[in-house]
Scaffold this active site. Structure first.
Site, mmCIF file in Angstrom:
data_model
loop_
_atom_site.group_PDB
_atom_site.id
_atom_site.type_symbol
_atom_site.label_atom_id
_atom_site.label_comp_id
_atom_site.label_asym_id
_atom_site.label_seq_id
_atom_site.Cartn_x
_atom_site.Cartn_y
_atom_site.Cartn_z
ATOM 1 N N LYS A 1 54.221 33.998 41.160
ATOM 2 C CA LYS A 1 52.883 33.615 41.623
ATOM 3 C C LYS A 1 51.837 33.871 40.536
ATOM 4 O O LYS A 1 51.921 34.862 39.799
ATOM 5 C CB LYS A 1 52.561 34.419 42.886
ATOM 6 C CG LYS A 1 51.289 34.043 43.609
ATOM 7 C CD LYS A 1 51.196 34.837 44.907
ATOM 8 C CE LYS A 1 49.918 34.595 45.660
ATOM 9 N NZ LYS A 1 49.871 35.352 46.945
ATOM 10 N N SER B 1 48.137 32.932 50.623
ATOM 11 C CA SER B 1 47.794 32.562 49.261
ATOM 12 C C SER B 1 49.002 32.211 48.395
ATOM 13 O O SER B 1 48.847 31.751 47.270
ATOM 14 C CB SER B 1 47.012 33.696 48.596
ATOM 15 O OG SER B 1 47.788 34.881 48.490
ATOM 16 N N SER C 1 49.803 36.420 53.377
ATOM 17 C CA SER C 1 49.943 35.415 52.323
ATOM 18 C C SER C 1 51.370 35.041 51.943
ATOM 19 O O SER C 1 51.564 34.092 51.185
ATOM 20 C CB SER C 1 49.207 35.879 51.061
ATOM 21 O OG SER C 1 47.820 35.892 51.291
#
Length: 474
Positions: free
Chosen positions: A83, A158, A182
């Site tokens: 990520k 996210s 997330s």
């Protein structure tokens, strides 16, 4: 016909060791798919093609030179995605913001070092919203991340890019992070299994603070076994970490092979967020999961809502304060997204006394909630209150309305960031439109193993691995 990306990460690792497939072949396969298809799903913000191929070539030579390939690292030669909120030394790391669009990582986050130690090959950095503050993935440094089940809809956030990559066959597994849902939110929206581990299970270091203990790294995968293995490899406490998770009996991967036994499971679908309404599709997924759990022999009982709307403001106070962690030069403020500026303004206006009161109120609520929750082996909720929403549903609104919509969309996840308990999204249900609707199981502190065993039992009873979006066969 079995395609390379049909294989689980665990199966890929075994095939690499036997020479059935090479790390270079695996890496080239995924890089080709990313080049052809990522424009549609917006999974990656940075693709590290040259680096990935070099790592794959080194991994391939290591297999050839190994006296015993079985002694190679667990995911030797298997591609992964990281990520873009996590720093990788020498790789562009934007934190989802135009402010840092040209930042090159100068260190490996601890979780990245763990993945490197496990032998993985880095495909690239997956898209995230600015500083990971939103439950959707749209911004200025990459296209919106979209669920491959309907490319007009958001992949969530996210860890939206991470989930979009795995669900589209653009990565076998991915690292995500979860500060308010997330990992679980995009896993639900994209039809994947994701684990938010117990607080302190995976280090946030060396750069990110873990003062409030809300956020943690974790795995996103198509199978329970892959996620459990990835959790084993990501786990570890580093010097300076504030929190420590209870020890594990064995490996998490071994729990995916263990029957869970008969469990006592609570359930609740009453949202703590005022005005949040649970959509009939999410209720249907929740009820179907309850029925399946009972069919498998578990005791399922109703549990009262333990966290009320009064705690929501305290969580938002912490969230606003967290939005200020990353330093921004005054002249760069205009580059920030409106939602980020709005949250940072709230955070910067919060006094130390108010912040301490909020943190204290949350701890006080937990002291009365834990004795109730600890009576159960697992707790079932809808993961989200709504099915996947269109791209722009949140992002195109003024900040206050944007944030209100986010709260109503995800009224269940954040309570387990507050408590630090492990929680997973299980992709058991698809609605009539063909959209995935997840359910969430939470466990006791340190209880990831029980959740993994239970999820593996559900996976065996209602397999989801053969459900694939159209882009999978492209």
């Amino acid at each position: 016909m079995t395609r390379t990306h049909d294989l689980s990460a665990t199966r890929m690792a075994a095939a690499v060791r036997t020479g059935e497939v090479s790390p270079v072949e695996l890496t080239e396969h995924y890089l080709t798919r990313i080049e052809r298809l990522d424009e549609q799903v917006g999974a990656y913000v940075t693709v590290t093609a040259e680096r990935a191929l070099e790592e794959a070539r080194r991994a391939e030579k290591a297999v050839q030179d190994a006296a015993d390939p079985a002694e190679l690292p667990p995911l030797h030669g298997v591609p992964v995605a990281v990520k873009d909120l996590n720093m990788v030394d020498g790789v562009r790391t934007t934190y989802g913001t135009a402010v840092y669009a040209d930042l090159v990582g100068f260190a490996d986050d601890s979780v990245v070092a763990q993945l490197r130690k496990a032998g993985t090959v880095l495909l690239g950095k997956t898209a995230a919203p600015e500083f990971g503050l939103a439950c959707y993935t749209e911004g200025d440094v990459s296209p919106p991340a979209r669920t491959p089940w309907d490319l007009t809809r958001s992949a969530g956030g996210s860890s939206g890019g991470a989930a979009a990559a795995v669900a589209s066959g653009l990565a076998p597994v991915a690292q995500g992070s979860d500060g308010g849902g997330s990992i679980r939110i995009p896993s639900s929206v994209c039809g994947l299994f994701g684990i938010k581990p117990t607080r302190g299970r995976i280090s946030q270091g060396p750069l990110l603070p873990d003062l409030f203990g809300l956020s943690t790294n974790g795995p996103i995968a198509r199978t329970v076994g892959d996620a459990a293995l990835l959790l084993d490899l990501m786990a570890g406490r580093m010097p300076g970490d504030v929190y420590a998770a209870p020890p594990v009996d064995g490996t998490f991967a071994s729990y995916a092979e263990r029957p869970p036994g008969r469990l006592r499971i609570a359930r609740n679908r009453e949202p703590a967020v005022p005005d949040a309404v649970v959509h009939p599709d999410c209720v249907a997924a929740y009820d179907a999961a309850s029925e399946l759990l009972e069919e498998l022999g578990h005791e399922v009982v109703e549990m009262p809502r333990l966290f009320g709307p009064d705690l929501l403001d305290h969580f938002v106070t912490l969230w606003g304060a967290m939005s200020t962690f990353t330093p921004i030069a005054e002249e760069s403020e205009p580059l920030l997204q409106p939602l980020t500026r709005w949250l940072r303004a709230r955070g910067e206006s919060t006094t130390a006394a108010r912040l301490l009161r909020a943190h204290s109120a949350l701890q006080g609520a937990l002291r009365s909630a834990f004795p109730v929750m600890d009576e159960f082996d697992a707790i079932l909720h809808p993961t989200l209150a709504e099915p996947p929403v269109p791209v722009g549903y949140f992002h195109d609104q003024e900040p206050a309305e944007n944030f209100e919509r986010q709260k109503r969309f995800t009224p269940f996840c954040a309570m387990y960031n507050i408590s630090g308990q492990p929680a997973v999204n299980v992709p058991l249900h698809w609605n009539e439109e063909g959209l995935p609707i997840g359910v969430m199981l939470a466990g006791r502190l340190g209880g990831e193993g029980t959740l993994i065993s239970l999820s593996a039992q559900l996976e065996a009873a209602r397999p989801w691995i053969d459900r694939k979006p159209d882009i999978w066969t492209a």
